[in-house]
Motif scaffolding. Structure first.
Motif, short mmCIF file in Angstrom:
data_model
loop_
_atom_site.label_atom_id
_atom_site.label_comp_id
_atom_site.label_asym_id
_atom_site.label_seq_id
_atom_site.Cartn_x
_atom_site.Cartn_y
_atom_site.Cartn_z
N LEU A 2 0.83 -1.20 0.00
CA LEU A 2 0.00 0.00 0.00
C LEU A 2 0.87 1.25 0.00
N SER A 3 1.89 1.27 0.85
CA SER A 3 2.78 2.43 0.92
C SER A 3 3.50 2.66 -0.40
N LEU A 4 3.94 1.57 -1.02
CA LEU A 4 4.65 1.68 -2.29
C LEU A 4 3.82 2.39 -3.34
N ASN A 5 2.51 2.28 -3.24
CA ASN A 5 1.59 2.90 -4.21
C ASN A 5 1.00 4.21 -3.70
N GLY A 6 1.54 4.71 -2.58
CA GLY A 6 1.06 5.98 -2.06
C GLY A 6 -0.31 5.91 -1.45
N LEU A 7 -0.69 4.73 -0.95
CA LEU A 7 -2.01 4.54 -0.34
C LEU A 7 -1.85 4.49 1.18
N SER A 8 -2.53 5.40 1.87
CA SER A 8 -2.30 5.56 3.30
C SER A 8 -3.17 4.64 4.13
N GLU A 9 -2.73 4.40 5.37
CA GLU A 9 -3.51 3.59 6.30
C GLU A 9 -4.78 4.32 6.74
N ALA A 10 -4.83 5.63 6.52
CA ALA A 10 -6.03 6.37 6.90
C ALA A 10 -7.25 5.90 6.10
N ARG A 11 -7.03 5.51 4.84
CA ARG A 11 -8.14 5.08 3.98
C ARG A 11 -8.03 3.61 3.57
N HIS A 12 -6.93 2.99 3.89
CA HIS A 12 -6.71 1.61 3.47
C HIS A 12 -6.17 0.83 4.67
N ARG A 13 -7.07 0.43 5.53
CA ARG A 13 -6.64 -0.17 6.79
C ARG A 13 -6.49 -1.68 6.67
N THR A 14 -5.63 -2.21 7.52
CA THR A 14 -5.42 -3.65 7.61
C THR A 14 -5.93 -4.12 8.96
N GLU A 15 -6.55 -5.30 8.97
CA GLU A 15 -7.12 -5.87 10.20
C GLU A 15 -6.51 -7.24 10.45
N HIS A 16 -5.90 -7.40 11.61
CA HIS A 16 -5.33 -8.70 11.99
C HIS A 16 -6.43 -9.48 12.72
N ALA A 17 -7.02 -10.45 12.02
CA ALA A 17 -8.16 -11.17 12.62
C ALA A 17 -8.44 -12.44 11.83
N ASP A 18 -9.16 -13.35 12.50
CA ASP A 18 -9.74 -14.52 11.84
C ASP A 18 -10.93 -14.02 11.02
N CYS A 19 -10.89 -14.19 9.71
CA CYS A 19 -11.92 -13.62 8.84
C CYS A 19 -13.32 -14.10 9.22
N ARG A 20 -13.44 -15.35 9.63
CA ARG A 20 -14.76 -15.86 9.97
C ARG A 20 -15.33 -15.14 11.18
N LYS A 21 -14.53 -14.96 12.22
CA LYS A 21 -14.99 -14.23 13.40
C LYS A 21 -15.24 -12.76 13.08
N TRP A 22 -14.33 -12.19 12.28
CA TRP A 22 -14.45 -10.77 11.94
C TRP A 22 -15.75 -10.51 11.18
N LEU A 23 -16.08 -11.39 10.25
CA LEU A 23 -17.32 -11.22 9.49
C LEU A 23 -18.56 -11.28 10.38
N LYS A 24 -18.54 -12.15 11.39
CA LYS A 24 -19.69 -12.32 12.28
C LYS A 24 -20.01 -11.02 13.02
N THR A 25 -18.97 -10.22 13.30
CA THR A 25 -19.17 -8.99 14.09
C THR A 25 -19.13 -7.73 13.24
N CYS A 26 -18.87 -7.86 11.94
CA CYS A 26 -18.77 -6.68 11.08
C CYS A 26 -20.12 -5.99 10.93
N GLU A 27 -20.14 -4.68 11.14
CA GLU A 27 -21.38 -3.91 11.00
C GLU A 27 -21.32 -2.92 9.85
N GLU A 28 -20.19 -2.88 9.15
CA GLU A 28 -20.04 -1.97 8.02
C GLU A 28 -20.63 -2.60 6.76
#
Length: 725
Positions: A605-631
């Motif tokens: 992301l940094s190499l392409n000039g894409l900031s963490e402000a708009r392109h965030r990374t989440e360290h999580a088990d995708c299955r659990k993360w999906l269960k609680t995602c409200e976005e």
């Protein structure tokens, strides 16, 4: 002739020469320089002019007395002898700033207390009321300094530090002080460029300090004009007439400046909250007509198109990272900044202020001048650049050896020659497609012949060989012989030495040992896919960081992404998120359980000039993360591994068994008119019929296989585009 006094002007360390020149230009007689300060002689009117117009000073101190002394008694006696009645009223509120120490005066608190006692006792001895102490809003601030056996007593004419210009909103981020920002602009010769009509751009503007200081400098607006509190207003020697005359002159100059046209000054930042703060500060400074800021990724950095700007200044104070991991990610941000400079700003000047000069060296442009400064307490450097081709530096490519072409070739066996012929045939078949689509990373061979069960991939000029597991009927000796023939054939076809070919050998072990891995090299190669820059590592990991077969899907994501909210599940190194960001996604979220891959993702992301402000990374088990995602998301990529029993998971992930639940959870997060892309590399995968009953499903498998993966037999992956009915 009006009476002249001795003054001290303080400033950040490293700005003494600049401050001396500035104070001299304002009419004072400059004396010696010390660390973080200069001495000068002037009348009160000139001292006021320095207070109002200095862009570099912290404080202006009117010297009342200087005497030898290191003890508390000497400090007290010397202060008692100052005629305080000419400077303070008995009812004045005062505070004392004490600096220095000696064997008798061990700390600044004691020195300030003893100084206050002397001043108070002076008035009590006169039989009058005594001044009171007010640290927050004093009428007069008194400065006492003990250094090398001498004590200097002064009235602080500035009050609070002069770097506070009164345009910054409370609570706004202030990583760069205003007088330091002014110093960077002066060192970069911004006034000269502005006078010639040049523009200024800050691609990571933060709260707008550099932009505002640049505008006030170009427009010749007094930096202290917005301030309401001054240290001299409560001083008994204050010359009100001189001060009012200076204010009237400064206001008249500002009014005249506001009626003119001025150079283009623009700032960008990826963080919307920060841009809002910058806009508020610019509005507070009254410069909203002249300074423009907008939310924009570094990836979108280019010259404004509405106005021709043949010259100008690209200036920035980019992040520099305090942790090793941050620095590794920011390396690619600096590289992107350098690439943007070379691509869009030829003929311009650049000034990059960084606390990590090693990162500045990786920009690919040679600086012609460097200044050592302090950003607060952090040593930093200002790097100045002429953005011209003769300053461009090409990093050495470690992916191949200069001696490869000189490496003597070993005669191929009959099997090796047969394999080499197949490679040449495949390269010829792919050549037109590859060149037309400007493809740098592609598969040349994928177990086309059963005797040679390997995959051969090209990554730019580098070659990667991955061995598949040989059948049990093939002996270890035969497997090793055939791999050796493959390596020699690849070496000759691609004119690359065997030592520079990345080889992953799969043998009959289990778990992590199924590939015999070489010692980690930590060597990343920068390559392109479409408009995106990506990092691959051919040696250190099981995979290279780029799944070549998903190229069409990633490029389709880039084409669809503008204005979309993109979710990347099981994101790996987040190349799909990079494609979405380059394509103009509103924001992206990349979820993965591997910290290693997420760090790699942030580098991409940094190499392409894409900031963490708009392109965030989440360290999580995708299955659990999906269960609680409200976005809600407009575009989702769901590409789970075939099977995973990671220790970080509570149970086993089996894509065949679990895919319908994963799809249902992802669809719950998908906007009503959104698109879910589901993909799997499980060779015998069967999509649950319930998915087709619940949603609109389009099989995109054949479409999603590019020329290098469109051979006969079972597809290397399956792909469906899924939307709400």
């Amino acid at each position: 002739m009006s009476q002249k006094y001795s003054f001290i002007a303080t400033c950040p360390k490293g700005l003494e020469q600049l401050l001396a020149s500035e104070v001299a230009s304002l009419g004072a007689e400059v004396g010696r320089e010390t660390v973080g300060a200069i001495n000068f002689v002037a009348n009160i009117a000139t001292a006021y002019r320095v207070c109002l117009w200095s862009r570099l000073a912290n404080r202006i101190l009117l010297v009342l007395a200087e005497y030898r002394g290191e003890s508390a008694d000497a400090l007290y006696q010397g202060l008692r002898e100052v005629e305080w009645g000419g400077h303070l009223l008995p009812t004045s509120k005062i505070t004392v700033d004490f600096n220095g120490q000696s064997n008798d005066i061990r700390n600044t608190h004691f020195g300030a207390l003893r100084s206050k006692d002397a001043i108070v006792d002076y008035f009590l001895a006169k039989g009058t009321l005594r001044p009171s102490i007010d640290k927050d809003n004093p009428d007069v601030r008194i400065n006492v300094r003990l250094r090398k056996g001498f004590i200097t007593v002064a009235i602080d004419l500035s009050g609070e530090s002069l770097h506070r210009r009164a345009y910054r909103s409370s609570g706004a981020m202030a990583p760069l002080k205003e007088n330091l920002a002014a110093a960077l602009l002066l060192r970069a010769d911004w006034p000269g460029m502005a006078s010639r009509g040049g523009g200024l751009i800050d691609p990571m503007c933060g709260s707008g300090t550099l932009l505002i200081e640049a505008a006030m400098m170009a427009m010749q607006i007094a930096p202290g004009l917005l301030r309401r509190r001054w240290g001299f207003l409560g001083w008994q020697g204050h010359d009100e007439a001189s001060w009012e005359s200076l204010l009237d002159e400064a206001h008249a100059l500002r009014t005249k400046a506001m009626a003119r046209e001025w150079p283009e000054i623009r700032g960008y930042d990826a963080n919307g909250k920060v841009v809002a703060q910058a806009e508020e500060n610019i509005d507070n400074a009254g410069l909203d007509r002249f300074v423009k800021v907008s939310r924009r990724e570094l990836a979108q950095l280019s010259l404004p198109t509405h106005k021709v700007l043949p010259e100008g200044l690209l200036i920035s104070n980019p992040p520099y990272g305090e942790r090793l991991g941050e620095q590794a990610e920011l390396l690619h941000l600096y590289r992107h900044l350098g690439q943007a400079m070379k691509a869009h700003f030829l003929g311009w000047q650049a000034a990059i202020f960084t606390g990590n000069p090693d990162l500045g060296k990786r920009m690919g442009v040679r600086s012609y001048k460097q200044y050592q400064l302090l950003n607060g307490t952090i040593p930093a450097k200002l790097l100045l650049f002429n953005i011209k081709p003769d300053a461009f530096v090409t990093e050495r490519d470690h992916s191949s050896s200069k001696t490869d072409k000189d490496t003597p070739s070993i005669p191929l066996t009959a099997g090796g020659q047969m394999f080499a012929n197949r490679l040449r045939k495949n390269l010829k078949r792919l050549s037109k497609w590859k060149n037309k689509n400007e493809i740098e990373c592609y598969r040349v061979y994928d177990a086309d012949m059963p005797e040679y069960a390997v995959a051969v991939d090209c990554y730019g000029s580098a070659v990667h060989i991955a061995e598949y597991m040989a059948p049990a009927t093939i002996s270890e000796e035969d497997a090793e012989r055939r791999l050796s023939e493959v390596i020699e054939a690849v070496s000759q076809v691609f004119s690359i030495s065997a030592g520079n070919i990345a080889i992953k050998e799969r043998r009959r072990q289990r778990g992590k040992d199924q590939y015999q891995r070489q010692a980690p090299r930590n060597t990343f190669i920068e390559l392109r896919e479409g408009q995106a820059k990506i990092l691959v590592n051919l040696y250190d990991y099981l995979d290279t960081g780029l799944f070549l077969d998903h190229r069409p899907v990633r490029l389709d994501i880039a084409a669809r992404a503008r204005g979309k909210r993109f979710l990347n599940l099981f994101s790996y190194t987040a190349v799909a998120s990079v494609q979405a960001g380059i394509g103009g996604a509103r924001f992206t979220t990349s979820v993965d359980m591997s910290r290693t891959y997420l760090q790699w993702a942030r580098r991409n992301l940094s190499l392409n000039g894409l900031s963490e402000a708009r392109h965030r990374t989440e360290h999580a088990d995708c299955r659990k993360w999906l269960k609680t995602c409200e976005e809600q998301y407009d575009l989702i990529l769901l590409d789970p591994p075939t099977f995973s029993n990671s220790k970080r998971m509570d149970d086993v992930l089996d894509t065949q068994r679990d895919h319908s639940e994963l799809i249902a959870d992802a669809m719950r997060c998908l906007a009503s008119d959104g698109l879910l892309i589901f993909s799997t590399n499980k060779r015998d995968f069967v999509l649950d019929s319930g998915v087709s009953q619940d949603y609109k499903v389009e099989d995109k498998t054949r479409w999603s296989l590019d020329e290098d993966f469109s051979r006969g037999g079972k597809p290397i992956h399956y792909c469906w585009y899924i939307s709400h009915p």
